[in-house]
Design a protein around this motif. Structure first.
Motif, PDB file in Angstrom:
ATOM      1  N   GLY A   1       0.896  -1.114  -0.030  1.00 18.55           N
ATOM      2  CA  GLY A   1       0.129  -0.106   0.070  1.00 18.55           C
ATOM      3  C   GLY A   1       0.708   1.429  -0.041  1.00 18.55           C
ATOM      4  O   GLY A   1       0.278   2.185  -0.738  1.00 18.55           O
ATOM      5  N   ASN A   2       1.875   1.393   0.784  1.00 20.65           N
ATOM      6  CA  ASN A   2       2.803   2.184   0.873  1.00 20.65           C
ATOM      7  C   ASN A   2       3.459   2.779  -0.267  1.00 20.65           C
ATOM      8  O   ASN A   2       3.648   3.740  -0.934  1.00 20.65           O
TER       9      ASN A   2
ATOM     10  N   LYS B   1      -6.585  11.331   0.390  1.00 15.13           N
ATOM     11  CA  LYS B   1      -5.580  11.820   1.008  1.00 15.13           C
ATOM     12  C   LYS B   1      -4.898  12.707  -0.196  1.00 15.13           C
ATOM     13  O   LYS B   1      -3.491  13.391  -0.035  1.00 15.13           O
TER      14      LYS B   1
ATOM     15  N   LEU C   1       2.142   7.535  -6.368  1.00 16.16           N
ATOM     16  CA  LEU C   1       1.277   8.576  -6.626  1.00 16.16           C
ATOM     17  C   LEU C   1       2.053   9.882  -6.551  1.00 16.16           C
ATOM     18  O   LEU C   1       1.974  10.864  -7.297  1.00 16.16           O
TER      19      LEU C   1
ATOM     20  N   SER D   1      -9.275   4.493  -2.201  1.00 14.65           N
ATOM     21  CA  SER D   1      -8.868   5.076  -0.710  1.00 14.65           C
ATOM     22  C   SER D   1      -7.923   6.156  -0.974  1.00 14.65           C
ATOM     23  O   SER D   1      -7.662   6.794   0.240  1.00 14.65           O
ATOM     24  N   LEU D   2      -6.997   6.105  -2.114  1.00 12.45           N
ATOM     25  CA  LEU D   2      -6.131   7.500  -1.899  1.00 12.45           C
ATOM     26  C   LEU D   2      -6.693   8.702  -2.182  1.00 12.45           C
ATOM     27  O   LEU D   2      -6.154   9.904  -1.838  1.00 12.45           O
ATOM     28  N   ARG D   3      -7.874   8.942  -2.799  1.00 14.13           N
ATOM     29  CA  ARG D   3      -8.470  10.073  -3.113  1.00 14.13           C
ATOM     30  C   ARG D   3      -8.506  11.079  -1.915  1.00 14.13           C
ATOM     31  O   ARG D   3      -8.463  12.301  -1.898  1.00 14.13           O
TER      32      ARG D   3
ATOM     33  N   GLU E   1       2.186   2.019  -3.487  1.00 14.74           N
ATOM     34  CA  GLU E   1       1.071   2.858  -4.104  1.00 14.74           C
ATOM     35  C   GLU E   1       1.095   4.206  -3.844  1.00 14.74           C
ATOM     36  O   GLU E   1       1.042   4.994  -4.911  1.00 14.74           O
ATOM     37  N   ARG E   2       1.075   4.666  -2.642  1.00  8.37           N
ATOM     38  CA  ARG E   2       0.994   5.932  -2.424  1.00  8.37           C
ATOM     39  C   ARG E   2       2.514   6.675  -2.749  1.00  8.37           C
ATOM     40  O   ARG E   2       2.323   7.913  -3.197  1.00  8.37           O
TER      41      ARG E   2
ATOM     42  N   LEU F   1      -1.098  14.464  -0.096  1.00  8.34           N
ATOM     43  CA  LEU F   1      -0.179  14.147  -1.123  1.00  8.34           C
ATOM     44  C   LEU F   1       0.235  15.101  -2.111  1.00  8.34           C
ATOM     45  O   LEU F   1       1.538  15.191  -2.443  1.00  8.34           O
TER      46      LEU F   1
ATOM     47  N   LEU G   1      -5.406   6.303  -9.177  1.00  5.00           N
ATOM     48  CA  LEU G   1      -6.478   6.787  -8.189  1.00  5.00           C
ATOM     49  C   LEU G   1      -7.567   5.566  -8.817  1.00  5.00           C
ATOM     50  O   LEU G   1      -8.423   5.548  -7.915  1.00  5.00           O
TER      51      LEU G   1
ATOM     52  N   ASN H   1      -6.781   2.715  -6.753  1.00  3.92           N
ATOM     53  CA  ASN H   1      -6.671   2.890  -5.533  1.00  3.92           C
ATOM     54  C   ASN H   1      -7.448   4.043  -4.842  1.00  3.92           C
ATOM     55  O   ASN H   1      -7.101   5.123  -4.492  1.00  3.92           O
TER      56      ASN H   1
END
Length: 148
Positions: free
Chosen positions: A46-47, A102, A53, A98-100, A49-50, A106, A93, A96
């Motif tokens: 998961g990290n 954030k 982005l 659930s990154l929106r 992917e963050r 970001l 996005l 993933n």
């Protein structure tokens, strides 16, 4: 890994370990799972992917700043990079969502990196742009946004 070290599982052969863990999951052999290492690896995925982005946004913001502050150097390469980074951000996005929520955080991180890179790449002695991102997320991602 030093030669002669006796390491097992996760640290000795990550690929083999992942295959063993996947097989155990599929077979329902939950008692054989390396739960702590699995949890760490899942969080790490998961990290990644963050980070991907943020990296894509940083490249995008760098090029948007260069586009805005060096209009005489605008070209197909910059345009292509901006379009590709927008596509890649959209894909990340999409995959993933659930990154929106954030994105504001970001974007701030990415702007710091992108502005730093833009300063180096433009050759400016001092940045003519603000320390805060001058673009909204909607603008950054909009296919028709080209700062002037």
């Amino acid at each position: 890994m030093a030669i002669g070290c006796d390491m097992s599982g996760h640290d000795a052969d990550f690929y083999g370990w992942t295959r063993e863990q996947a097989a155990a999951l599929r077979a329902g052999r939950f008692d054989t799972l390396d739960r702590e290492a699995l949890a760490e690896e899942i969080e790490s995925m998961g990290n990644r992917e963050r980070r991907e982005l943020v990296n894509r946004l940083a490249v995008l913001l760098c090029h948007l700043l260069k586009w805005q502050y060096q209009p005489e150097r605008r070209g197909s390469s910059w345009r292509s990079t901006i379009r590709e980074q927008r596509r890649q951000v959209a894909l990340i996005l999409r995959d993933n969502p659930s990154l929106r929520p954030k994105l504001p955080e970001l974007l701030a991180d990415a702007y710091e990196y992108g502005a730093e890179d833009a300063l180096e790449e433009t050759g400016f002695f001092k940045a003519p742009w603000s320390q805060q991102c001058p673009f909204g997320m909607e603008q950054v991602l909009a296919a028709d946004f080209w700062p002037v």
